[in-house]
Design an enzyme around this catalytic site. Structure first.
Site, PDB file in Angstrom:
ATOM      1  N   GLY A  38      84.694   3.244  46.570  1.00  0.00           N
ATOM      2  CA  GLY A  38      83.415   2.607  46.836  1.00  0.00           C
ATOM      3  C   GLY A  38      83.640   1.209  47.370  1.00  0.00           C
ATOM      4  N   GLY A  39      82.594   0.432  47.414  1.00  0.00           N
ATOM      5  CA  GLY A  39      82.697  -0.918  47.945  1.00  0.00           C
ATOM      6  C   GLY A  39      83.473  -1.860  47.057  1.00  0.00           C
ATOM      7  CG  MET A  40      82.156  -3.465  43.873  1.00  0.00           C
ATOM      8  SD  MET A  40      81.266  -3.726  42.336  1.00  0.00           S
ATOM      9  CE  MET A  40      82.529  -4.555  41.381  1.00  0.00           C
ATOM     10  CB  ALA A  41      86.735  -0.014  42.111  1.00  0.00           C
ATOM     11  CG  ASP A  82      74.447  -0.499  41.376  1.00  0.00           C
ATOM     12  OD1 ASP A  82      73.491  -0.340  42.169  1.00  0.00           O
ATOM     13  OD2 ASP A  82      75.631  -0.250  41.675  1.00  0.00           O
ATOM     14  CE  LYS A 137      84.627   2.671  39.195  1.00  0.00           C
ATOM     15  NZ  LYS A 137      83.139   2.640  39.208  1.00  0.00           N
ATOM     16  N   GLY A 156      88.006   9.075  44.507  1.00  0.00           N
ATOM     17  CA  GLY A 156      86.992   8.544  45.412  1.00  0.00           C
ATOM     18  C   GLY A 156      87.125   7.042  45.520  1.00  0.00           C
ATOM     19  CB  VAL A 159      87.461   6.311  41.073  1.00  0.00           C
ATOM     20  CG1 VAL A 159      87.482   7.021  39.724  1.00  0.00           C
ATOM     21  CG2 VAL A 159      86.374   5.234  41.094  1.00  0.00           C
TER      22      VAL A 159
END
Length: 405
Positions: free
Chosen positions: A22-25, A136, A42, A20, A27
């Site tokens: 996300g906005g940062m990394a 978070d 990650k 998957g 995975v």
């Protein structure tokens, strides 16, 4: 990032497939070739490679999170970098996130929601005791394995992200639905910020919906600051008032009105589904005030720099609700001063009038009186002409002395 599949990082971790992003990394599923076990890797997105401040915090906070080692946290095994890649090697949890569970099944059974929340709180207790605040907490970061165990992910990386400039809409929109009011205001974050997020997550688990939504992240953040939390009992038929009270208390606007810590919330939710508590009185917060017990709450495990001083609660009309006035609250009555003010005006008006005709030196009963720092010193050349004004000046002097007293 498909070019990473099949690659080996640090001559140890073999990347198998993408799990998957996300906005940062991104995975990836990987394999530790030395320990022969599956891991989640990650890898930070390339745009963060030039932000040295963020990278330093990323390394420091991620390494700090390796000390947790709790059964309800996604354990971090390794933190490293190779050329342009910055990565974290974590425990691989096979299952789905709580967010995916809600999307697929809607509101969760109450027993399941309580069980998951208890596990989340156990992870928070462990982290807060080490001075680590997640910042978070959201259902996207809660992983459920095949045994129904909850694993909290991204300890450490969330704190690093708070110092970086992240403008990706999907990142902000994913987190802002669970952000505490003090975070939305840009204030200092404490352990009670995690408690707030846990309350919002529990709200979503039992109702199937998020309490605040809008078209922009800023609008959602403002709702967290300004709008009261919807009553979860109105959104789910048969929801016990006791469980609704847990949500309302955890997600209170002011940190002082929330649970003192994860331990207190854990103890309260343990009995939230008991028959004795199902019909307890609704939890009510008087805006602008907290009871004495709540005001004594503190976060002993949180560093001084994470202490939060809450802003005063504000009603919808923008006025602070200070409650009914008591005699002790009333300010002391002020002495009426208007007679003295009038007297001063009369005296100074007279002084200004005589300034143009008879500067500073006045003859009163045969003696000369000088009014210092008011009129410039001059000779009394008009003394004889204004001898008839002696009585007026004497009365003015009396008034002046009374004002000075």
């Amino acid at each position: 990032m498909d070019q990473l599949i099949g690659r080996r990082i640090s001559d140890r971790y073999h990347i198998k497939r993408l799990l998957g992003s996300g906005g940062m990394a991104y995975v990836y599923l990987g394999e530790d070739m030395i320990l022969e076990r599956l891991v989640a890797i990650k890898i930070l997105q390339p745009q963060f490679n030039g932000d040295e401040e963020f990278l330093q915090r990323f390394r420091r906070e991620s390494r700090a999170a390796t000390i947790l080692g709790h059964r309800n946290t996604v354990n971090i095994y390794d933190v490293g970098e190779e050329r342009e890649l910055h990565y974290i090697v974590m425990e691989y949890v096979e299952g789905q996130t709580v967010k995916e569970m809600i999307r697929l099944h809607g509101p969760l059974p109450l027993e399941q929601a309580v069980h998951m929340t208890k596990q989340l709180l156990e992870a928070l207790m462990q982290a807060h005791s080490h001075g680590i605040i997640h910042r978070d907490i959201k259902p996207h970061n809660l992983l459920s394995n095949e045994r129904g165990e909850i694993k909290v992910a991204d300890f450490g990386i969330a704190r690093a992200a708070s110092a970086s400039t992240i403008t990706q809409t999907n990142t902000m929109m994913g987190s802002v639905h669970y952000i505490s009011p003090e975070q939305a205001r840009g204030g200092v974050v404490s352990a009670r910020s995690d408690i707030y997020a846990a309350g919002i997550v529990l709200f979503e688990m039992v109702t199937g919906v998020i309490p605040y939504d809008a078209e922009s992240a800023v609008s959602i953040a403002l709702k967290h600051i300004q709008e009261p939390l919807p009553d979860p009992a109105q959104l789910r038929q048969g929801l016990p008032q006791s469980l609704s009270n847990v949500i309302l208390k955890a997600a209170a606007k002011s940190p002082d009105d929330r649970y003192a810590g994860a331990e207190e919330m854990y103890e309260d939710i343990r009995s939230a589904l008991s028959d004795e508590r199902r019909n307890e009185h609704p939890y009510f917060i008087q805006e602008g005030h907290a009871n004495s017990k709540e005001r004594e709450w503190s976060d002993p495990q949180v560093a001084e720099e994470d202490t939060m001083v809450a802003a005063p609660a504000v009603q919808e009309d923008g006025q602070e609700d200070v409650g009914p006035e008591t005699p002790a609250d009333r300010p002391p009555e002020k002495t009426k001063k208007w007679p003295y003010v009038v007297a001063c005006i009369v005296v100074f008006s007279g002084a200004a009038f005589f300034y143009w005709l008879l500067p500073e030196m006045f003859v009163v009963s045969g003696t000369t009186k000088v009014i210092p720092d008011v009129l410039p010193t001059q000779t009394a050349v008009w003394e004889a002409a204004w001898a008839g004004q002696d009585q007026v000046l004497q009365e003015g002097a009396k008034v002046w002395r009374q004002v000075e007293l």
